[in-house]
Design an enzyme around this catalytic site. Structure first.
Site, PDB file in Angstrom:
ATOM      1  N   ARG A  75       3.157   6.221  52.009  1.00 39.71           N
ATOM      2  CA  ARG A  75       4.392   6.053  52.789  1.00 39.71           C
ATOM      3  C   ARG A  75       5.441   7.079  52.408  1.00 39.71           C
ATOM      4  O   ARG A  75       6.333   7.381  53.204  1.00 39.71           O
ATOM      5  CB  ARG A  75       4.892   4.613  52.650  1.00 39.71           C
ATOM      6  CG  ARG A  75       3.966   3.611  53.340  1.00 39.71           C
ATOM      7  CD  ARG A  75       4.392   2.187  53.117  1.00 39.71           C
ATOM      8  NE  ARG A  75       4.379   1.777  51.722  1.00 39.71           N
ATOM      9  CZ  ARG A  75       3.296   1.308  51.070  1.00 39.71           C
ATOM     10  NH1 ARG A  75       2.151   1.178  51.701  1.00 39.71           N
ATOM     11  NH2 ARG A  75       3.368   0.966  49.803  1.00 39.71           N
ATOM     12  N   GLU A 112       2.283  -1.810  39.736  1.00 35.59           N
ATOM     13  CA  GLU A 112       2.667  -3.228  39.735  1.00 35.59           C
ATOM     14  C   GLU A 112       1.420  -4.057  40.037  1.00 35.59           C
ATOM     15  O   GLU A 112       1.251  -5.146  39.522  1.00 35.59           O
ATOM     16  CB  GLU A 112       3.738  -3.468  40.800  1.00 35.59           C
ATOM     17  CG  GLU A 112       4.296  -4.876  40.785  1.00 35.59           C
ATOM     18  CD  GLU A 112       5.176  -5.174  41.989  1.00 35.59           C
ATOM     19  OE1 GLU A 112       5.265  -4.322  42.893  1.00 35.59           O
ATOM     20  OE2 GLU A 112       5.724  -6.272  42.031  1.00 35.59           O
TER      21      GLU A 112
HETATM   22  P1  AMP Z   1       5.262   1.459  40.792  1.00 36.23           P
HETATM   23  O1  AMP Z   1       4.407   2.524  40.254  1.00 36.23           O
HETATM   24  O2  AMP Z   1       5.022   0.127  40.170  1.00 36.23           O
HETATM   25  O3  AMP Z   1       6.738   1.851  40.759  1.00 36.23           O
HETATM   26  O4  AMP Z   1       4.867   1.241  42.317  1.00 36.23           O
HETATM   27  C1  AMP Z   1       5.391   2.058  43.304  1.00 36.23           C
HETATM   28  C2  AMP Z   1       4.361   2.440  44.308  1.00 36.23           C
HETATM   29  O5  AMP Z   1       3.577   1.323  44.712  1.00 36.23           O
HETATM   30  C3  AMP Z   1       5.023   2.976  45.556  1.00 36.23           C
HETATM   31  O6  AMP Z   1       4.249   4.052  46.051  1.00 36.23           O
HETATM   32  C4  AMP Z   1       5.044   1.811  46.503  1.00 36.23           C
HETATM   33  O7  AMP Z   1       4.709   2.220  47.794  1.00 36.23           O
HETATM   34  C5  AMP Z   1       4.000   0.832  45.975  1.00 36.23           C
HETATM   35  N1  AMP Z   1       4.534  -0.514  45.711  1.00 36.23           N
HETATM   36  C6  AMP Z   1       4.589  -1.133  44.507  1.00 36.23           C
HETATM   37  N2  AMP Z   1       5.072  -2.359  44.607  1.00 36.23           N
HETATM   38  C7  AMP Z   1       5.350  -2.543  45.905  1.00 36.23           C
HETATM   39  C8  AMP Z   1       5.895  -3.635  46.652  1.00 36.23           C
HETATM   40  N3  AMP Z   1       6.247  -4.794  46.063  1.00 36.23           N
HETATM   41  N4  AMP Z   1       6.052  -3.470  47.981  1.00 36.23           N
HETATM   42  C9  AMP Z   1       5.694  -2.306  48.579  1.00 36.23           C
HETATM   43  N5  AMP Z   1       5.184  -1.258  47.934  1.00 36.23           N
HETATM   44  C10 AMP Z   1       5.004  -1.367  46.614  1.00 36.23           C
END
Ligand code: AMP
Length: 187
Positions: A75, A112
Site C-alpha cells: 500500500r 505486528e
Molecule cells: P510494523 O512493521 O509492525 O510497523 O507494520 C507495518 C506494516 O504492516 C505496514 O506496511 C502496514 O501496511 C502493515 N500493518 C501492520 N499492522 C497493520 C494494521 N493493524 N492494519 C493495517 N496494516 C497494518
C-alpha cells in the site's frame, strides 16, 4: 446521554487527522485473531481526500526537501507514486523478498503479525540522494526501521518518513527515534 466526540490527532493537525479517520475502516481479526486491520482503501478510492492527503504530506516535508520517494510494498506504493507524480520526483519500491530482479540488499524484521524480509535494489539511489519514505500504517515500526536501514545501506539519505495512520499504542515511533515520524492520524 450525549456522546463525547473521540479526540483525533495527527502531525498535520486535527482537520487532516479527521479527514483520514473518516476514510479508514477497522476490520477486526484480520489477517489473524486479535489484530484490528486498518483498511485505507476507502481513502485511496476517494479522489478528493486522497489528493488532500498527498498534498498534506508534501506540504509537511516541503517539495524541495527530497529527491526521490520510497514506497513500501504494497500500500506504500500507492502513496509513493502519487507523491512522485505530484512533485516530479522518481519512485523507488521497497519490496518483499524475491520480487526484485537484480542485486538487492535485504533486511528481515518482525511484524505486528508475523515476520518478513524487505529488499531494495543495490543501485536504487544516487549517493546522497534525499529519500522520503512512505507507507500506509505504522504499527510496531519494524517495517519502517528495516526500510530506513535499507535506504541508507543503498546510499540514500533519509529525508523524512510519513504514514497515513499510526497505531500509537504499539510505540513504533519510539523504535525509530531519533528519526522523525510524520503521521497524519494517530490512534
Ligand atoms: P510494523 O512493521 O509492525 O510497523 O507494520 C507495518 C506494516 O504492516 C505496514 O506496511 C502496514 O501496511 C502493515 N500493518 C501492520 N499492522 C497493520 C494494521 N493493524 N492494519 C493495517 N496494516 C497494518
Amino acid at each position: 446521554m450525549t456522546e463525547t466526540p473521540t479526540e483525533v490527532r495527527g502531525d498535520s493537525g486535527p482537520a487532516t487527522a479527521q479527514l483520514v479517520a473518516s476514510r479508514v475502516l477497522d476490520v477486526p481479526d484480520f489477517p489473524k485473531p486479535g489484530i484490528v486491520f486498518k483498511d485505507l482503501m476507502p481513502l485511496f478510492a476517494d479522489g478528493a481526500v486522497f489528493r488532500e492527503v498527498i498534498d498534506g504530506i508534501v506540504e509537511h516535508h516541503g517539495r524541495e526537501s527530497f529527491d526521490v520517494v520510497v514506497g513500501i510494498e504494497a500500500r506504500g506504493f500507492v502513496v509513493a507514486a502519487a507523491i512522485a507524480y505530484a512533485t516530479g520526483v522518481g519512485v523507488v519500491p521497497v519490496r518483499k523478498a524475491g520480487k526484485l530482479p537484480r542485486a538487492a540488499y535485504a533486511a528481515s524484521y518482525a511484524l505486528e503479525y508475523g515476520e518478513a524480509t524487505l529488499e531494495v535494489h543495490q543501485d536504487a539511489f544516487t549517493a546522497g540522494h534525499r529519500v522520503l519514505v512512505v507507507d500506509d500504517v505504522l504499527a510496531t515500526g519494524g517495517t519502517a526501521q528495516a526500510t530506513l536501514d535499507l535506504v541508507e545501506r543503498a546510499g540514500g539519505t533519509v529525508a523524512g518518513f510519513s504514514v497515513l495512520l499510526e497505531l500509537g499504542f504499539l510505540n513504533g515511533r519510539a523504535r525509530l527515534d531519533p528519526r522523525p515520524v510524520h503521521a497524519l492520524l494517530t490512534v
